[in-house]
Design a protein around this motif. Sequence first.
Motif, PDB file in Angstrom:
ATOM      1  N   LEU A 228      65.809  47.504   8.914  1.00 16.63           N
ATOM      2  CA  LEU A 228      64.827  47.551   7.841  1.00 16.63           C
ATOM      3  C   LEU A 228      64.494  46.148   7.340  1.00 16.63           C
ATOM      4  CD1 LEU A 228      63.165  48.838   5.539  1.00 16.63           C
ATOM      5  CD2 LEU A 228      65.327  49.247   4.335  1.00 16.63           C
ATOM      6  N   ALA A 229      65.529  45.320   7.151  1.00 17.85           N
ATOM      7  CA  ALA A 229      65.312  43.974   6.644  1.00 17.85           C
ATOM      8  C   ALA A 229      64.521  43.117   7.641  1.00 17.85           C
ATOM      9  CB  ALA A 229      66.653  43.313   6.332  1.00 17.85           C
ATOM     10  N   THR A 230      64.792  43.289   8.927  1.00 19.33           N
ATOM     11  CA  THR A 230      64.047  42.557   9.947  1.00 19.33           C
ATOM     12  C   THR A 230      62.583  42.984   9.959  1.00 19.33           C
ATOM     13  OG1 THR A 230      66.056  42.451  11.295  1.00 19.33           O
ATOM     14  CG2 THR A 230      63.977  41.964  12.396  1.00 19.33           C
ATOM     15  N   PHE A 231      62.351  44.271   9.859  1.00 19.14           N
ATOM     16  CA  PHE A 231      60.993  44.799   9.790  1.00 19.14           C
ATOM     17  C   PHE A 231      60.278  44.260   8.552  1.00 19.14           C
ATOM     18  CE2 PHE A 231      57.931  48.053   8.468  1.00 19.14           C
ATOM     19  CZ  PHE A 231      57.238  48.289   9.641  1.00 19.14           C
ATOM     20  N   ASP A 232      60.984  44.204   7.445  1.00 20.21           N
ATOM     21  CA  ASP A 232      60.438  43.704   6.185  1.00 20.21           C
ATOM     22  C   ASP A 232      59.928  42.278   6.344  1.00 20.21           C
ATOM     23  OD1 ASP A 232      59.949  43.888   3.373  1.00 20.21           O
ATOM     24  OD2 ASP A 232      61.797  42.800   2.977  1.00 20.21           O
ATOM     25  N   VAL A 233      60.727  41.425   6.981  1.00 16.94           N
ATOM     26  CA  VAL A 233      60.333  40.033   7.218  1.00 16.94           C
ATOM     27  C   VAL A 233      59.101  39.965   8.117  1.00 16.94           C
ATOM     28  CG1 VAL A 233      61.014  37.886   8.349  1.00 16.94           C
ATOM     29  CG2 VAL A 233      62.632  39.066   6.855  1.00 16.94           C
ATOM     30  N   GLY A 234      59.094  40.748   9.174  1.00 23.96           N
ATOM     31  CA  GLY A 234      57.975  40.709  10.111  1.00 23.96           C
ATOM     32  C   GLY A 234      56.661  41.127   9.484  1.00 23.96           C
ATOM     33  N   VAL A 235      56.668  42.245   8.753  1.00 25.34           N
ATOM     34  CA  VAL A 235      55.432  42.741   8.151  1.00 25.34           C
ATOM     35  C   VAL A 235      54.952  41.808   7.041  1.00 25.34           C
ATOM     36  CG1 VAL A 235      54.388  44.635   6.859  1.00 25.34           C
ATOM     37  CG2 VAL A 235      55.925  45.123   8.753  1.00 25.34           C
ATOM     38  N   SER A 236      55.890  41.284   6.257  1.00 26.40           N
ATOM     39  CA  SER A 236      55.512  40.430   5.133  1.00 26.40           C
ATOM     40  C   SER A 236      55.022  39.064   5.577  1.00 26.40           C
ATOM     41  CB  SER A 236      56.711  40.268   4.189  1.00 26.40           C
ATOM     42  OG  SER A 236      56.490  39.237   3.265  1.00 26.40           O
ATOM     43  N   MET A 237      55.856  38.335   6.335  1.00 24.43           N
ATOM     44  CA  MET A 237      55.524  36.943   6.671  1.00 24.43           C
ATOM     45  C   MET A 237      54.592  36.835   7.874  1.00 24.43           C
ATOM     46  SD  MET A 237      56.850  35.176   4.290  1.00 24.43           S
ATOM     47  CE  MET A 237      56.615  33.521   4.950  1.00 24.43           C
ATOM     48  N   LEU A 238      54.925  37.522   8.957  1.00 27.92           N
ATOM     49  CA  LEU A 238      54.039  37.464  10.125  1.00 27.92           C
ATOM     50  C   LEU A 238      52.730  38.200   9.864  1.00 27.92           C
ATOM     51  CD1 LEU A 238      56.275  37.985  13.295  1.00 27.92           C
ATOM     52  CD2 LEU A 238      54.967  35.953  12.665  1.00 27.92           C
ATOM     53  N   GLY A 239      52.834  39.358   9.207  1.00 30.02           N
ATOM     54  CA  GLY A 239      51.655  40.183   8.973  1.00 30.02           C
ATOM     55  C   GLY A 239      50.838  39.750   7.785  1.00 30.02           C
ATOM     56  N   ALA A 240      51.313  40.067   6.566  1.00 31.10           N
ATOM     57  CA  ALA A 240      50.524  39.819   5.357  1.00 31.10           C
ATOM     58  C   ALA A 240      50.263  38.331   5.133  1.00 31.10           C
ATOM     59  CB  ALA A 240      51.234  40.423   4.147  1.00 31.10           C
ATOM     60  N   PHE A 241      51.311  37.510   5.185  1.00 32.90           N
ATOM     61  CA  PHE A 241      51.108  36.076   4.963  1.00 32.90           C
ATOM     62  C   PHE A 241      50.253  35.461   6.069  1.00 32.90           C
ATOM     63  CE2 PHE A 241      52.461  31.636   5.596  1.00 32.90           C
ATOM     64  CZ  PHE A 241      52.051  31.113   4.381  1.00 32.90           C
ATOM     65  N   GLY A 242      50.432  35.930   7.298  1.00 28.58           N
ATOM     66  CA  GLY A 242      49.618  35.413   8.395  1.00 28.58           C
ATOM     67  C   GLY A 242      48.144  35.706   8.201  1.00 28.58           C
ATOM     68  N   VAL A 243      47.807  36.948   7.817  1.00 33.06           N
ATOM     69  CA  VAL A 243      46.406  37.305   7.574  1.00 33.06           C
ATOM     70  C   VAL A 243      45.846  36.510   6.404  1.00 33.06           C
ATOM     71  CG1 VAL A 243      44.861  39.181   6.861  1.00 33.06           C
ATOM     72  CG2 VAL A 243      46.644  39.606   8.565  1.00 33.06           C
ATOM     73  N   TYR A 244      46.616  36.396   5.338  1.00 31.50           N
ATOM     74  CA  TYR A 244      46.217  35.600   4.168  1.00 31.50           C
ATOM     75  C   TYR A 244      45.836  34.177   4.573  1.00 31.50           C
ATOM     76  CZ  TYR A 244      47.345  32.601   0.102  1.00 31.50           C
ATOM     77  OH  TYR A 244      47.339  31.633  -0.881  1.00 31.50           O
ATOM     78  N   SER A 245      46.717  33.530   5.327  1.00 34.52           N
ATOM     79  CA  SER A 245      46.498  32.138   5.707  1.00 34.52           C
ATOM     80  C   SER A 245      45.294  31.980   6.618  1.00 34.52           C
ATOM     81  CB  SER A 245      47.753  31.586   6.395  1.00 34.52           C
ATOM     82  OG  SER A 245      48.873  31.652   5.550  1.00 34.52           O
ATOM     83  N   VAL A 246      45.208  32.834   7.623  1.00 39.52           N
ATOM     84  CA  VAL A 246      44.102  32.734   8.576  1.00 39.52           C
ATOM     85  C   VAL A 246      42.766  32.995   7.889  1.00 39.52           C
ATOM     86  CG1 VAL A 246      43.053  33.801  10.610  1.00 39.52           C
ATOM     87  CG2 VAL A 246      45.500  33.258  10.605  1.00 39.52           C
ATOM     88  N   ALA A 247      42.717  33.990   7.004  1.00 34.80           N
ATOM     89  CA  ALA A 247      41.462  34.320   6.322  1.00 34.80           C
ATOM     90  C   ALA A 247      40.979  33.178   5.444  1.00 34.80           C
ATOM     91  CB  ALA A 247      41.640  35.588   5.489  1.00 34.80           C
TER      92      ALA A 247
END
Length: 443
Positions: A228-247
């Motif tokens: 769960l914790a690994t998934f949490d990191v992936g969705v938050s930093m790779l996913g949400a933060f990644g989209v935020y930065s790229v946009a």
Amino acid sequence: MSERHDITAVSGGRVREYLSEMGPSWVAGAIAAGPASMASLLTAGASYDYALLWVVVLSAVAGALSQYLAMRLGLLTERGVVGVVEDHLGEWWAWLLVVDVVLAAGVAQLVIMKTVASVSATITGTPAWVWGVVWALVLALGLAGRGYRLLELVAKLLVAGVVLAFAASLLVVPVDPGAAAAGLVPTLPANSALVAAGILGGAVHVTLITMHSYTMRARDWTREDYGLATFDVGVSMLGAFGVYSVAIFLVAASVLTDPSLGTVGAAQALGPLVGANAQWLFLLGLGGAAVSTLGGNTIVPPFVLADKLGWETDVSDARYRGLLAAVALLSAPGAFVGGAVLGQLVLVLALGTVGTPFAIAVVLYLLNSDAVPESNSAAANLGGIALLVVTGALAANFVREQLSGGFAPLAGAVLVFAVLVALATLGLLVQYARDRPTSGDAA
């Protein structure tokens, strides 16, 4: 142990359950997706068009890796990082880590409050100083009264809303797909190294690394929650933060040409360029990002101080609750700080980045010591060493930039702090080489 805890612990069949339970890494993501990161992204896009898109993508990967290592240490020890450092390295090292975190987070708190108050004033027309007082009271009452779970809920809602706002702004901004694709090829235009360093520095930061063990403790996560914790990191930093930065980067690279606009100025400039819809989407996204960052950053100094003093790190302990309220209220003066916010955001990244290599070195040391029941894999160690090298180079660049104007008091303070942290990091590496364990299951 029967199985090794690594990234493969994520089970595809449990994704739906993970989506409903994730959270701690979103608080770290809320801090990463803040005004300082936004300033670097806007400067990069407005100055170099799409050329640094690859750095933006890399920053999300590096941020996720640093969070993964911090998560691993927190879960395998099931304790706060400061307490682990004190037990396995000594009290002096623990205090140095606390000072490192408090200094970086404290300076950031004032500048973030200034940004929140400025955005609130722009949207409502009410003076910024009024908003500074209002937001400080909201923080004190909300966090000291309700604690971490309220912050996590607000962080998830705001970060999700911010990502949607910035992603939607791409629909009304003319992005050049071919140029954007070319920007994925690694290259550094002339004089872009410091801007690239700022982008990476916003994703890999001492406050994000140290806070993670405490936010997981607040959720009562243990080694059994590794997937769960690994998934949490992936969705938050790779996913949400990644989209935020790229946009944000793509918006800036597509329509902005003035790198000195700053965060609020960039939002206001979008109106005449591409219409009011883009302006308001960007401004609302900025406001949400600033508020979520302010809340997340507020809890970091109380976490490490309470742990070092032997207090509980939740609002059931009146002493911790008092620390939390004090940090919230002391952020109000940020709304009264004068000067250009871009320069102040650079200082925030400078101080944070200077302290980051030490935090990474501490985490790597502990993950390869008897502090944990199983040492790091070779891949995790290689990734951590790469982070250490990159953040060390970023710190050196920031210090050189601060000193370029001469030995002013501020530059001198940064230099003294940088030298102290660099010597501590070197000493830690020497100590590990001397005391390296001769047994273990490191791959």
